[in-house]
Design a protein around this motif. Structure first.
Motif, PDB file in Angstrom:
ATOM      1  N   GLN A 120      -7.266   2.949  -3.344  1.00 30.23           N
ATOM      2  CA  GLN A 120      -8.691   3.137  -3.062  1.00 30.23           C
ATOM      3  C   GLN A 120      -9.544   2.305  -4.019  1.00 30.23           C
ATOM      4  OE1 GLN A 120      -8.704   7.410  -3.423  1.00 30.23           O
ATOM      5  NE2 GLN A 120      -8.623   7.709  -1.201  1.00 30.23           N
ATOM      6  N   ASN A 121      -9.138   2.236  -5.274  1.00 28.17           N
ATOM      7  CA  ASN A 121      -9.857   1.438  -6.256  1.00 28.17           C
ATOM      8  C   ASN A 121      -9.812  -0.044  -5.897  1.00 28.17           C
ATOM      9  OD1 ASN A 121      -9.722  -0.229  -8.970  1.00 28.17           O
ATOM     10  ND2 ASN A 121     -10.943   1.612  -9.351  1.00 28.17           N
TER      11      ASN A 121
ATOM     12  N   GLU B 281      -4.903   6.612  -5.263  1.00 29.76           N
ATOM     13  CA  GLU B 281      -6.096   6.410  -6.086  1.00 29.76           C
ATOM     14  C   GLU B 281      -6.253   4.936  -6.457  1.00 29.76           C
ATOM     15  OE1 GLU B 281      -3.649   8.567  -6.852  1.00 29.76           O
ATOM     16  OE2 GLU B 281      -4.582  10.523  -6.510  1.00 29.76           O
TER      17      GLU B 281
ATOM     18  N   SER C 244       0.796  -1.233   0.000  1.00 24.48           N
ATOM     19  CA  SER C 244       0.000   0.000   0.000  1.00 24.48           C
ATOM     20  C   SER C 244       0.828   1.282   0.000  1.00 24.48           C
ATOM     21  CB  SER C 244      -0.974   0.006   1.177  1.00 24.48           C
ATOM     22  OG  SER C 244      -0.287   0.059   2.409  1.00 24.48           O
TER      23      SER C 244
ATOM     24  N   HIS D 104      -9.265  -1.316  -2.946  1.00 25.90           N
ATOM     25  CA  HIS D 104     -10.039  -1.489  -1.712  1.00 25.90           C
ATOM     26  C   HIS D 104     -11.533  -1.591  -2.029  1.00 25.90           C
ATOM     27  CE1 HIS D 104     -12.255  -0.093   1.858  1.00 25.90           C
ATOM     28  NE2 HIS D 104     -11.349  -0.814   2.507  1.00 25.90           N
ATOM     29  N   SER D 105     -12.007  -0.717  -2.886  1.00 25.88           N
ATOM     30  CA  SER D 105     -13.420  -0.724  -3.258  1.00 25.88           C
ATOM     31  C   SER D 105     -13.796  -2.029  -3.954  1.00 25.88           C
ATOM     32  CB  SER D 105     -13.708   0.467  -4.171  1.00 25.88           C
ATOM     33  OG  SER D 105     -15.040   0.461  -4.583  1.00 25.88           O
TER      34      SER D 105
END
Length: 58
Positions: free
Chosen positions: A20-21, A17, A11, A23-24
């Motif tokens: 986060q992608n 960005e 990480s 993770h989503s």
């Protein structure tokens, strides 16, 4: 170490960005029909590894 832990280790070497992608995507997958050891999670790990390499940090 499982694939999600491996992603977590990377990480600090990938853009926020992208993290986060990932993770989503992982969260959505697990909330649905997915498991921690599914090929889809491994695909996200490979993506993170490739990003870390392309950033010159892997």
């Amino acid at each position: 170490m499982n694939q999600i832990q491996e992603i977590s280790k990377l990480s600090d070497r990938i853009p926020i960005e992208a993290l986060q992608n990932i993770h989503s995507r992982v969260t959505d997958w697990l909330a649905g029909v997915g498991n921690h050891d599914d090929p889809y999670i491994h695909q996200q790990l490979r993506y993170a590894q490739n990003l870390a390499r392309s950033e010159g940090n892997g």
